[in-house]
Motif scaffolding. Structure first.
Motif, PDB file in Angstrom:
ATOM      1  N   UNK A 196       0.885  -1.054   0.105  1.00  0.00           N
ATOM      2  CA  UNK A 196      -0.171  -0.060   0.190  1.00  0.00           C
ATOM      3  C   UNK A 196       0.191   1.643  -0.163  1.00  0.00           C
ATOM      4  N   UNK A 197       0.302   2.014  -1.085  1.00  0.00           N
ATOM      5  CA  UNK A 197       1.249   3.216  -0.845  1.00  0.00           C
ATOM      6  C   UNK A 197       1.352   4.550  -0.006  1.00  0.00           C
ATOM      7  N   UNK A 198       2.967   4.836   0.822  1.00  0.00           N
ATOM      8  CA  UNK A 198       2.755   5.425   1.914  1.00  0.00           C
ATOM      9  C   UNK A 198       1.436   6.684   1.987  1.00  0.00           C
ATOM     10  N   UNK A 199       1.322   7.900   0.490  1.00  0.00           N
ATOM     11  CA  UNK A 199       0.628   8.482   0.617  1.00  0.00           C
ATOM     12  C   UNK A 199      -1.093   8.004   1.607  1.00  0.00           C
ATOM     13  N   UNK A 200      -1.726   6.782   0.621  1.00  0.00           N
ATOM     14  CA  UNK A 200      -3.089   6.077   0.941  1.00  0.00           C
ATOM     15  C   UNK A 200      -2.749   6.196   2.029  1.00  0.00           C
ATOM     16  N   UNK A 201      -1.854   5.865   2.468  1.00  0.00           N
ATOM     17  CA  UNK A 201      -1.752   5.607   4.218  1.00  0.00           C
ATOM     18  C   UNK A 201      -1.424   6.595   5.109  1.00  0.00           C
ATOM     19  N   UNK A 202      -1.341   7.641   4.561  1.00  0.00           N
ATOM     20  CA  UNK A 202      -1.621   8.796   5.197  1.00  0.00           C
ATOM     21  C   UNK A 202      -2.592   9.571   4.929  1.00  0.00           C
ATOM     22  N   UNK A 203      -3.300   9.491   4.192  1.00  0.00           N
ATOM     23  CA  UNK A 203      -4.340  10.188   3.902  1.00  0.00           C
ATOM     24  C   UNK A 203      -5.637   9.185   4.813  1.00  0.00           C
ATOM     25  N   UNK A 204      -5.697   8.001   4.809  1.00  0.00           N
ATOM     26  CA  UNK A 204      -6.464   7.174   6.019  1.00  0.00           C
ATOM     27  C   UNK A 204      -5.909   8.081   7.185  1.00  0.00           C
TER      28      UNK A 204
END
Length: 284
Positions: free
Chosen positions: A103-111
């Protein structure tokens, strides 16, 4: 997985699901097959019986798009199933071996910023690749919290957690079928289907139906061990940077008891670090 004749298997499975009276035919008293006969499907689709038999037997594997559309109408297929039938009739070039599901770090940060909204990222086999704080709390405490398919069919408390278990089970297998269409050679997909087929009679029965239904949106009931019953709406979104991944976001109706229960769940789990995790919910 299944056989070397997926088109024939799919046609036979869906032929067996159509009742004659649903398409204006008489069931009669001497019918020996479940659903429609081969010749009845052929008539409804406007093709010869011999041609349709060859399709089911795998002796004809390249029907035209017009024939596939006619078969989909004859069998009453919904859009996802009709699309799948077209893919079976026109198999695409085999994909390279599937890559690790990261999973991309950017998606993790958004969540991480969605403190009042449970969110999960699901992989090809409906495994939980990542979740935010509230998403982890929603599914925590089960033997298979990090694998939604195994949770449904192998967890001893699945029917308690999902009050509408029959519908959840059917939709889960249909969603796996939709994923399997593009990952037939994936060793993990093959292993998942094999294990569940051996360990769950319900999974075997539903898998044999060949239902196809992508996860899109739905209202789902949960009976959570900490906060009781919740009814949550979810939306499933494809991650464009990783098309095999799905971002699933849950919401409660504003002002409802479910919204209050979800807020309580967030408070009870607040002692944990509110980070999106990439290793499945706690207890996975």
């Amino acid at each position: 997985m299944d056989s070397d004749n997926p088109l024939g298997l799919f046609l036979r499975a869906h032929r067996a699901l159509v009742l004659p009276e649903e398409v204006g035919l008489s069931a009669g008293s001497r019918r020996r097959v479940a659903g429609l006969r081969r010749e009845e499907v052929a008539v409804l689709a406007g093709v010869s019986t011999d041609y349709y038999v060859r399709l089911e037997q795998g002796r004809e594997r390249s029907p035209s798009a017009q024939v596939v559309d006619a078969l989909a109408r004859a069998l009453g297929l919904e859009e996802d199933a009709a699309d799948h039938l077209h893919r079976l009739a026109r198999p695409v070039r085999k994909r390279a071996r599937p890559q690790p599901e990261a999973v991309s770090p950017a998606l993790l940060r958004m969540m991480e910023g969605w403190h009042r909204t449970p969110a999960l990222v699901l992989g090809r086999c409906l495994t939980v690749l990542a979740h935010n704080h509230l998403g982890g709390a929603l599914f925590a405490g089960h033997a298979h919290s990090g694998d939604l398919l195994r949770l449904v069919f192998l967890d001893p408390d699945a029917r308690e957690f999902y009050p509408d278990w029959d519908g959840v089970a059917m939709n889960s297998v249909a969603a796996l079928r939709a994923c399997a269409g593009s990952a037939r050679e994936d060793p993990r997909m093959i292993a998942t289907v094999g294990e569940l087929s051996l360990r769950s009679e319900e999974f075997r029965r539903l898998w044999a139906r060949h239902d196809i239904r992508r996860k899109t949106r739905e209202s789902k009931r949960f009976r959570h061990p900490l906060v009781g019953e919740l009814t949550l709406d979810y939306e499933s979104l494809t991650v464009n940077s990783a098309p095999d991944q799905q971002l699933v976001v849950y919401q409660a109706e504003p002002g409802s008891p479910s919204e209050q229960a979800l807020a309580l769940l967030g408070s009870l789990a607040a002692a944990e670090v509110p980070r999106a995790r990439a290793d499945g919910p706690a207890g996975a």
